[in-house]
Design a protein around this motif. Structure first.
Motif, PDB file in Angstrom:
ATOM      1  N   PHE A  80      -4.852  11.294 -11.568  1.00 21.35           N
ATOM      2  CA  PHE A  80      -4.442   9.898 -11.415  1.00 21.35           C
ATOM      3  C   PHE A  80      -3.232   9.583 -12.284  1.00 21.35           C
ATOM      4  O   PHE A  80      -2.339   8.826 -11.880  1.00 21.35           O
ATOM      5  N   ALA A 130     -14.453   0.491  -5.051  1.00 16.47           N
ATOM      6  CA  ALA A 130     -13.787   0.480  -6.354  1.00 16.47           C
ATOM      7  C   ALA A 130     -14.678   1.060  -7.452  1.00 16.47           C
ATOM      8  O   ALA A 130     -14.196   1.791  -8.319  1.00 16.47           O
ATOM      9  N   ALA A 184     -12.842   1.252   0.830  1.00 21.71           N
ATOM     10  CA  ALA A 184     -12.580   1.688  -0.541  1.00 21.71           C
ATOM     11  C   ALA A 184     -13.638   1.106  -1.481  1.00 21.71           C
ATOM     12  O   ALA A 184     -13.797  -0.110  -1.575  1.00 21.71           O
ATOM     13  N   THR A 223      -5.060  -0.978  -7.552  1.00 16.33           N
ATOM     14  CA  THR A 223      -6.422  -0.809  -7.072  1.00 16.33           C
ATOM     15  C   THR A 223      -6.393   0.160  -5.901  1.00 16.33           C
ATOM     16  O   THR A 223      -5.400   0.865  -5.702  1.00 16.33           O
ATOM     17  N   TRP A 224      -7.471   0.213  -5.135  1.00 18.68           N
ATOM     18  CA  TRP A 224      -7.575   1.195  -4.069  1.00 18.68           C
ATOM     19  C   TRP A 224      -7.553   0.506  -2.714  1.00 18.68           C
ATOM     20  O   TRP A 224      -8.121  -0.577  -2.533  1.00 18.68           O
ATOM     21  N   ASP A 246       0.838  -1.194   0.000  1.00 18.24           N
ATOM     22  CA  ASP A 246       0.000   0.000   0.000  1.00 18.24           C
ATOM     23  C   ASP A 246       0.875   1.247   0.000  1.00 18.24           C
ATOM     24  O   ASP A 246       1.877   1.307   0.721  1.00 18.24           O
ATOM     25  N   ASP A 283     -11.190   8.268 -10.846  1.00 17.95           N
ATOM     26  CA  ASP A 283      -9.801   8.316 -11.293  1.00 17.95           C
ATOM     27  C   ASP A 283      -9.602   8.062 -12.777  1.00 17.95           C
ATOM     28  O   ASP A 283      -8.619   8.537 -13.360  1.00 17.95           O
ATOM     29  N   LEU A 291     -14.537   4.846  -7.002  1.00 23.13           N
ATOM     30  CA  LEU A 291     -13.213   5.433  -7.161  1.00 23.13           C
ATOM     31  C   LEU A 291     -12.692   5.291  -8.584  1.00 23.13           C
ATOM     32  O   LEU A 291     -11.961   6.171  -9.067  1.00 23.13           O
ATOM     33  N   ARG A 292     -13.036   4.228  -9.278  1.00 19.16           N
ATOM     34  CA  ARG A 292     -12.567   4.086 -10.654  1.00 19.16           C
ATOM     35  C   ARG A 292     -13.258   5.111 -11.554  1.00 19.16           C
ATOM     36  O   ARG A 292     -12.668   5.605 -12.521  1.00 19.16           O
ATOM     37  N   LYS A 294       0.357   5.624   0.053  1.00 24.45           N
ATOM     38  CA  LYS A 294      -0.575   6.747   0.132  1.00 24.45           C
ATOM     39  C   LYS A 294      -0.045   7.889  -0.714  1.00 24.45           C
ATOM     40  O   LYS A 294       1.090   8.334  -0.552  1.00 24.45           O
ATOM     41  N   GLN A 332      -5.047   9.607  -1.615  1.00 22.33           N
ATOM     42  CA  GLN A 332      -5.687   8.299  -1.734  1.00 22.33           C
ATOM     43  C   GLN A 332      -4.670   7.192  -1.458  1.00 22.33           C
ATOM     44  O   GLN A 332      -3.511   7.276  -1.867  1.00 22.33           O
ATOM     45  N   TYR A 385      -3.411   3.631  -2.419  1.00 27.57           N
ATOM     46  CA  TYR A 385      -3.488   2.693  -3.544  1.00 27.57           C
ATOM     47  C   TYR A 385      -2.828   1.381  -3.140  1.00 27.57           C
ATOM     48  O   TYR A 385      -1.762   1.377  -2.527  1.00 27.57           O
TER      49      TYR A 385
END
Length: 364
Positions: A133, A108, A106, A100-101, A36, A115, A111-112, A38, A44, A46
């Motif tokens: 993004f 998805a 989260a 991904t997030w 992960d 972004d 958020l997709r 940030k 965010q 990721y």
């Protein structure tokens, strides 16, 4: 034996609880890891799903990287496709990075949309952050991977649907950042085709090196016509330093594009070019080669006298020339590297298959 209704209810609730835990648990594929990071750009978190080549720890090599969007759904598929295509000799050793997030709760789907899209179509900030993004990928994710792993400068970006839309957006706006792009069923109709305006950015700042793009779409999906229109547009524009191809997956819908489309896309962008050699160049390699405890290999010219074949255990395998010393067979992990003496006389070869690497000496 009598069981009370209360006992049955307790068992039923226990089973439901165990199922809910299993559903919430994240399953990590074998030989993969997650990290992960940030973002300092949009705050965010990721989550990166990473798969390294099987021999990564045994070498000091640096590897191409394939970046995949929507890893929460598609990373297992990419991992499977890579294993199959590497075994068949179509792909080199690669580092796979699925994006991904992460973080708390989260979503998805939400958020997709934020972004991956180039415009705030709804006017509420829930979309239109593609430029941000792209900056996250360019300035944070790629440098993180390059710092943590032995990657090289050969990078591929791939995504489907909204992820395909973003993949094309990245190619138009920053074509030099990746060498290959695979947008599957890209949602090019987003916001009345606002993506077309991004193509002008490509013309203003074309990549200094050739790039490849493969764009598959399924025959039965609603995006078929918009994607075909994008293909026509790209043909008309004749964008500099862009080699590309479209592909129609027959008898499939929107989600069905991925298995075949991604497979064909990876084959296309990593295709080994074959060169033509003269009969004189080829003939120097013909002869009998032997290795201890191994079946003999006989290198012969085919009937057309324009290509080599390796005859092993009575089976002839055609060889294409990657360069004057290295040959391969398309569709199988079968690679032959010829060796020469100090006087430039061919004196042996190395046969690389999926399971072994064996040195042979030329005896005739």
């Amino acid at each position: 034996m009598r069981i009370s209704c209360f006992s049955l209810l307790k068992v039923f609730l226990s089973v439901l609880w165990l199922l809910s835990v299993a559903i919430r648990a994240e399953v990590t594929l074998p030989n993969t890891q997650t990290k992960d990071i940030k973002s300092n750009i949009n705050q965010q978190v990721y989550r990166l799903h990473i798969q390294l080549p099987a021999n990564y720890t045994d070498t000091n090599k640096h590897y191409p990287v394939v970046y995949l969007l929507d890893a929460q759904w598609d990373f297992p598929l990419l991992s499977a496709i890579y294993g199959q295509q590497y075994y068949d000799g179509f792909l080199p050793e690669l580092i796979l990075v699925g994006i991904t997030w992460g973080g708390e709760n989260a979503d998805a789907n939400k958020l997709r949309r934020r972004d991956f899209t180039p415009s705030d179509m709804d006017g509420n900030g829930g979309s239109g952050q593609a430029a941000t993004f792209l900056k996250v990928i360019d300035q944070e994710i790629i440098p993180f991977i390059d710092e943590q792993f032995r990657s090289n400068d050969n990078r591929t970006l791939m995504g489907s649907s909204l992820g395909g839309l973003f993949t094309l957006y990245a190619m138009f706006n920053q074509p030099q950042r990746f060498n290959q792009y695979i947008p599957s069923s890209p949602a090019v109709d987003w916001d009345d085709g606002v993506l077309y305006t991004s193509a002008k950015q490509y013309l203003k700042n074309p990549p200094p090196h050739p790039i490849k793009m493969f764009m598959p779409v399924s025959e039965l999906e609603t995006l078929y016509t918009p994607v075909m229109q994008m293909a026509d547009f790209l043909t008309q524009q004749n964008l500099p330093n862009l080699q590309w191809q479209k592909h129609v997956v027959l008898g499939a819908g929107h989600s069905g594009v991925k298995a075949e489309g991604d497979t064909r896309g990876l084959q296309y962008v990593f295709a080994k070019p074959a060169i033509n050699l003269t009969q004189v160049q080829l003939k120097q390699y013909t002869g009998l080669y032997q290795a201890a405890n191994q079946p003999d290999i006989k290198i012969v010219l085919d009937k057309s006298l324009s290509q080599l074949s390796a005859v092993l255990k009575g089976k002839a395998t055609s060889l294409l020339a990657a360069n004057p010393q290295q040959f391969f067979h398309r569709g199988e992990f079968f690679k032959v590297n010829f060796h020469s003496s100090e006087t430039n006389k061919v004196n042996g070869l190395t046969l690389n298959t999926f399971a072994s690497s064996v040195n042979y000496t030329k005896v005739n």
